[in-house]
Motif scaffolding. Structure first.
Motif, PDB file in Angstrom:
ATOM      1  N   THR A 141       0.842  -1.190   0.000  1.00 44.09           N
ATOM      2  CA  THR A 141       0.000   0.000   0.000  1.00 44.09           C
ATOM      3  C   THR A 141       0.881   1.245   0.000  1.00 44.09           C
ATOM      4  O   THR A 141       2.088   1.170   0.256  1.00 44.09           O
ATOM      5  CB  THR A 141      -0.916   0.036   1.236  1.00 44.09           C
ATOM      6  OG1 THR A 141      -0.099   0.128   2.403  1.00 44.09           O
ATOM      7  CG2 THR A 141      -1.805  -1.195   1.301  1.00 44.09           C
ATOM      8  N   THR A 152       0.818   3.654   2.151  1.00 37.52           N
ATOM      9  CA  THR A 152       1.327   3.918   3.504  1.00 37.52           C
ATOM     10  C   THR A 152       2.489   2.989   3.864  1.00 37.52           C
ATOM     11  O   THR A 152       3.437   3.405   4.520  1.00 37.52           O
ATOM     12  CB  THR A 152       0.200   3.793   4.543  1.00 37.52           C
ATOM     13  OG1 THR A 152      -0.462   2.541   4.367  1.00 37.52           O
ATOM     14  CG2 THR A 152      -0.803   4.916   4.388  1.00 37.52           C
ATOM     15  N   GLU A 153       2.433   1.740   3.420  1.00 35.26           N
ATOM     16  CA  GLU A 153       3.554   0.817   3.662  1.00 35.26           C
ATOM     17  C   GLU A 153       4.805   1.273   2.919  1.00 35.26           C
ATOM     18  O   GLU A 153       5.922   1.177   3.442  1.00 35.26           O
ATOM     19  CB  GLU A 153       3.179  -0.597   3.241  1.00 35.26           C
ATOM     20  CG  GLU A 153       2.161  -1.252   4.123  1.00 35.26           C
ATOM     21  CD  GLU A 153       1.649  -2.570   3.551  1.00 35.26           C
ATOM     22  OE1 GLU A 153       1.233  -3.422   4.352  1.00 35.26           O
ATOM     23  OE2 GLU A 153       1.659  -2.760   2.314  1.00 35.26           O
ATOM     24  N   LEU A 202       5.600   4.354   2.103  1.00 34.34           N
ATOM     25  CA  LEU A 202       6.153   5.502   2.821  1.00 34.34           C
ATOM     26  C   LEU A 202       6.853   5.050   4.098  1.00 34.34           C
ATOM     27  O   LEU A 202       7.881   5.616   4.483  1.00 34.34           O
ATOM     28  CB  LEU A 202       5.042   6.507   3.139  1.00 34.34           C
ATOM     29  CG  LEU A 202       4.465   7.230   1.914  1.00 34.34           C
ATOM     30  CD1 LEU A 202       3.234   8.031   2.302  1.00 34.34           C
ATOM     31  CD2 LEU A 202       5.504   8.103   1.251  1.00 34.34           C
ATOM     32  N   GLY A 203       6.342   4.016   4.737  1.00 32.66           N
ATOM     33  CA  GLY A 203       6.989   3.457   5.917  1.00 32.66           C
ATOM     34  C   GLY A 203       8.349   2.868   5.588  1.00 32.66           C
ATOM     35  O   GLY A 203       9.306   3.021   6.342  1.00 32.66           O
ATOM     36  N   ASP A 210       9.146   7.268   6.341  1.00 35.82           N
ATOM     37  CA  ASP A 210       8.058   8.221   6.548  1.00 35.82           C
ATOM     38  C   ASP A 210       8.379   9.582   5.915  1.00 35.82           C
ATOM     39  O   ASP A 210       9.514   9.869   5.541  1.00 35.82           O
ATOM     40  CB  ASP A 210       7.732   8.392   8.025  1.00 35.82           C
ATOM     41  CG  ASP A 210       6.325   8.961   8.239  1.00 35.82           C
ATOM     42  OD1 ASP A 210       5.552   9.031   7.261  1.00 35.82           O
ATOM     43  OD2 ASP A 210       5.993   9.320   9.373  1.00 35.82           O
ATOM     44  N   ARG A 262       1.832  16.206   3.349  1.00 29.54           N
ATOM     45  CA  ARG A 262       0.991  15.017   3.459  1.00 29.54           C
ATOM     46  C   ARG A 262      -0.295  15.156   2.661  1.00 29.54           C
ATOM     47  O   ARG A 262      -0.948  14.179   2.372  1.00 29.54           O
ATOM     48  CB  ARG A 262       0.667  14.737   4.921  1.00 29.54           C
ATOM     49  CG  ARG A 262       1.886  14.346   5.718  1.00 29.54           C
ATOM     50  CD  ARG A 262       1.552  14.043   7.162  1.00 29.54           C
ATOM     51  NE  ARG A 262       2.769  13.839   7.933  1.00 29.54           N
ATOM     52  CZ  ARG A 262       3.453  12.709   7.954  1.00 29.54           C
ATOM     53  NH1 ARG A 262       3.057  11.686   7.266  1.00 29.54           N
ATOM     54  NH2 ARG A 262       4.553  12.613   8.665  1.00 29.54           N
ATOM     55  N   LEU A 297      -3.187  12.452   2.124  1.00 25.58           N
ATOM     56  CA  LEU A 297      -3.109  11.455   3.195  1.00 25.58           C
ATOM     57  C   LEU A 297      -3.815  11.897   4.474  1.00 25.58           C
ATOM     58  O   LEU A 297      -3.961  11.096   5.394  1.00 25.58           O
ATOM     59  CB  LEU A 297      -1.652  11.129   3.510  1.00 25.58           C
ATOM     60  CG  LEU A 297      -0.877  10.409   2.416  1.00 25.58           C
ATOM     61  CD1 LEU A 297       0.569  10.226   2.830  1.00 25.58           C
ATOM     62  CD2 LEU A 297      -1.508   9.084   2.085  1.00 25.58           C
ATOM     63  N   THR A 298      -4.247  13.145   4.521  1.00 22.43           N
ATOM     64  CA  THR A 298      -4.939  13.624   5.717  1.00 22.43           C
ATOM     65  C   THR A 298      -6.446  13.337   5.661  1.00 22.43           C
ATOM     66  O   THR A 298      -7.144  13.570   6.642  1.00 22.43           O
ATOM     67  CB  THR A 298      -4.729  15.140   5.905  1.00 22.43           C
ATOM     68  OG1 THR A 298      -5.287  15.835   4.791  1.00 22.43           O
ATOM     69  CG2 THR A 298      -3.246  15.466   6.029  1.00 22.43           C
ATOM     70  N   PHE A 318      -4.177   3.617  -3.819  1.00 18.11           N
ATOM     71  CA  PHE A 318      -3.744   3.233  -2.480  1.00 18.11           C
ATOM     72  C   PHE A 318      -2.904   1.959  -2.532  1.00 18.11           C
ATOM     73  O   PHE A 318      -1.889   1.846  -1.871  1.00 18.11           O
ATOM     74  CB  PHE A 318      -4.946   3.049  -1.557  1.00 18.11           C
ATOM     75  CG  PHE A 318      -4.563   2.719  -0.143  1.00 18.11           C
ATOM     76  CD1 PHE A 318      -3.938   3.663   0.652  1.00 18.11           C
ATOM     77  CD2 PHE A 318      -4.798   1.465   0.384  1.00 18.11           C
ATOM     78  CE1 PHE A 318      -3.565   3.374   1.955  1.00 18.11           C
ATOM     79  CE2 PHE A 318      -4.439   1.154   1.687  1.00 18.11           C
ATOM     80  CZ  PHE A 318      -3.819   2.115   2.468  1.00 18.11           C
TER      81      PHE A 318
END
Length: 153
Positions: free
Chosen positions: A60, A62-63, A65-66, A70, A77, A97-98, A108
């Protein structure tokens, strides 16, 4: 067995096609198909921008970006861009992302060779401007010259 075309199939579908062909030659064949070229790039205002190889073929936003450590304090964001190539054309999608609806975005879940770009804030762009860095040095030099000339004369 011959040639088996798996172009356009998912890894699960390709595995199933190969398994059906192997059943003619083996009693209980096992097939494991993996996409070794599933890579994504994460660039811009992240702690560790890099090209990442994804072993499980699903990641995803978010993964990703992790993995890149980050978004930094200077990253926006509310304006993360995902660049994807489909049918020979590049598609650009800006993601906030907010907001909650990010999870429903078709961007996503990342695809192979996607590029994630985190845009810097205006503060970061102003920070990178060389004139803002040179002005204090020039003013300090002029102040020193003014002090020396007033003391000498």
């Amino acid at each position: 067995m011959g040639k088996i075309s798996v172009v356009g199939f998912s890894t699960a579908e390709a595995s199933e096609r190969i398994l059906e062909k192997l059943k003619n030659f083996l009693k209980e064949p096992t097939v494991n198909v993996r996409n070794l070229s599933f890579r994504i790039s994460v660039l811009g205002e992240v702690a560790r921008p890099a090209l990442f190889s994804i072993p499980n073929e699903q990641i995803t936003l978010t993964e990703a970006l992790g993995l890149a450590g980050d978004i930094t304090i200077f990253g926006r964001r509310d304006n993360v861009m995902v660049i994807r190539e489909e049918n020979g054309k590049r598609i650009f999608s800006r993601i906030d992302l907010t907001q909650r609806d990010v999870f429903r975005s078709p961007f996503f879940y990342l695809h192979p060779n996607d590029v994630v770009y985190v845009e810097p804030t205006k503060a970061r762009a102003a920070n990178a401007d060389r004139t803002n860095q040179l002005i204090p040095i020039v003013l300090s030099g002029l102040s020193i010259i003014a002090i020396i000339t007033t003391r000498v004369f």
